[in-house]
Design an enzyme around this catalytic site. Structure first.
Site, PDB file in Angstrom:
ATOM      1  CG  HIS A  53      -1.690   1.241   1.480  1.00  0.00           C
ATOM      2  ND1 HIS A  53      -2.919   0.979   1.447  1.00  0.00           N
ATOM      3  CD2 HIS A  53      -1.325   2.462   1.755  1.00  0.00           C
ATOM      4  CE1 HIS A  53      -3.595   2.351   1.829  1.00  0.00           C
ATOM      5  NE2 HIS A  53      -2.475   3.067   2.111  1.00  0.00           N
ATOM      6  CD  GLU A  54       1.815   3.623   3.813  1.00  0.00           C
ATOM      7  OE1 GLU A  54       2.228   4.698   3.455  1.00  0.00           O
ATOM      8  OE2 GLU A  54       0.795   3.373   4.313  1.00  0.00           O
ATOM      9  CG  HIS A  57       0.424   6.174  -0.553  1.00  0.00           C
ATOM     10  ND1 HIS A  57      -0.557   6.752  -1.164  1.00  0.00           N
ATOM     11  CD2 HIS A  57      -0.118   5.513   0.490  1.00  0.00           C
ATOM     12  CE1 HIS A  57      -1.421   6.375  -0.493  1.00  0.00           C
ATOM     13  NE2 HIS A  57      -1.147   5.593   0.607  1.00  0.00           N
TER      14      HIS A  57
HETATM   15 ZN   LIG Z   1      -2.378   5.288   2.183  1.00  0.00          ZN
END
Ligand SMILES: [Zn+2]
Length: 358
Positions: A53-54, A57
């Site tokens: 998830h990170e 980003h």
């Molecule tokens: Zn996030």
């Protein structure tokens, strides 16, 4: 790019292992201490999906040319530290929405995997990862800072109003409302889940609400501060400077400054280059009858890299420069190196306060 793991994560990994142990036992009896190992392994997999998830980003930010400082995994998930921020609402939207979408995609992938996984420990893990990633993905879309959904909301308000700070403030208030709802959640639990809350529910709600409220509030505060920054322009705030040679008596330097109606004094070396900037407070602290015997540079700060600023510096760049080298006076120079004037940090503070009360 660094990936950091906070010690609080180990605590949560241990907690997950303990909470999962009875389930592991039920699915695969007779593991003994191995059931805790299985729990820790699950926690590692869980955080690897948080890392995905990170990473999404981070990769999106890099695509937009924003350097990524680090990814930190902590007890409530992770955070990607990006230097600067997206310069358009579309990019802000892209960088923030990609995280929850990644989690949802990973969750759906595990869900698909569940259908071909044989019953047992493995299917328990796959089901857990599917559920956790879907929950992380969906919850992160809740429109309140510091959640990703808050940044999506910020991008939308930014796009609609053209004002990024207004976007932050609206999304920050969204985050505060979410924090209050989280705090109330244990009381709603009997109605929604048909289960009375226990101490752990209250504790968890309190920790999560505090985390959300803190993140939302600091976002609101920094938006309010940054909104005033563009008004700060060094050139407009500068004081005219009079230049005096080294070893001139302070009384004489002050007299020349008064004659020239200059608000500051710069000391020049034999080569004509500035060597010191006089500190106003130190001058005022020197009694008038002593000033003829005090050389001007003894109440001045030596000119060094950090206190020389370009005359056109303004806004956030100005504040960053002042934070990097705290001083009471800064020397402002033109691009050709000539002295424009002196910027007094007290004047900047006053202008900043005035801009806020407008
Ligand atoms: Zn996030």
């Amino acid at each position: 790019m660094d990936v950091l793991v906070r010690p609080s994560w180990l605590l949560v990994a241990a907690l997950i292992a303990v909470l999962l142990a009875p389930q592991v036992d039920a699915v695969q009896p007779g593991l003994g201490g191995g059931k805790y190992v299985a729990g820790v392994a699950f926690a590692v997999l869980l955080y690897l999906s948080v890392l995905l998830h990170e990473m999404s980003h981070a990769l999106m930010a890099k695509r937009y040319g924003l350097p990524v400082r680090s990814i930190t995994l902590h007890f409530l998930g992770g955070v990607t530290e990006i230097e600067g921020e997206p310069d358009t609402p579309r990019r802000e939207f892209g960088v923030s929405v990609v995280g929850p979408l990644t989690s949802i995609a990973v969750g759906l992938a595990f869900l698909a995997l569940l259908f071909v996984t044989p019953d047992g420990l493995l299917s328990l893990a796959v089901a857990g990862l599917a559920g956790a990633n879907l929950v992380v993905g969906v919850l992160n879309l809740v429109p309140g800072l510091p959640l990703d959904g808050g940044r999506v909301l910020r991008a939308a308000v930014w796009k609609a109003t053209g004002d990024p700070h207004r976007g932050t403030i609206v999304a920050g208030w969204g985050g505060r409302i979410v924090a209050l709802l989280v705090l109330l959640w244990p009381m709603l639990q009997p109605v929604v889940l048909n289960r009375p809350p226990d101490l752990f529910d209250y504790l968890l709600a309190f920790v999560v609400a505090t985390f959300l409220w803190g993140g939302a509030s600091s976002a609101i505060l920094s938006a309010r501060l940054r909104r005033r920054l563009p008004a700060l322009r060094a050139r407009l705030l500068a004081r005219r400077a009079v230049a005096v040679p080294l070893e001139q008596p302070l009384s004489e330097a002050v007299r020349r400054a008064q004659d020239a109606q200059a608000g500051s004094i710069v000391v020049l070396g034999p080569d004509g280059r500035p060597t010191h900037v006089v500190n106003e407070a130190a001058v005022l602290a020197t009694p008038a009858d002593r000033r003829p015997w005090v050389p001007v540079e003894s109440v001045a700060r030596t000119v060094e890299a950090g206190i020389v600023l370009p005359a056109d510096i303004s806004g956030e760049a100005l504040v960053r420069a002042m934070q990097a080298t705290p001083a009471t006076e800064y020397l402002l120079v033109e691009t050709d190196g000539s002295i424009f004037g002196v910027l007094v940090s007290g004047d900047v503070d006053k202008a900043f306060t005035a801009a806020g009360s407008r």
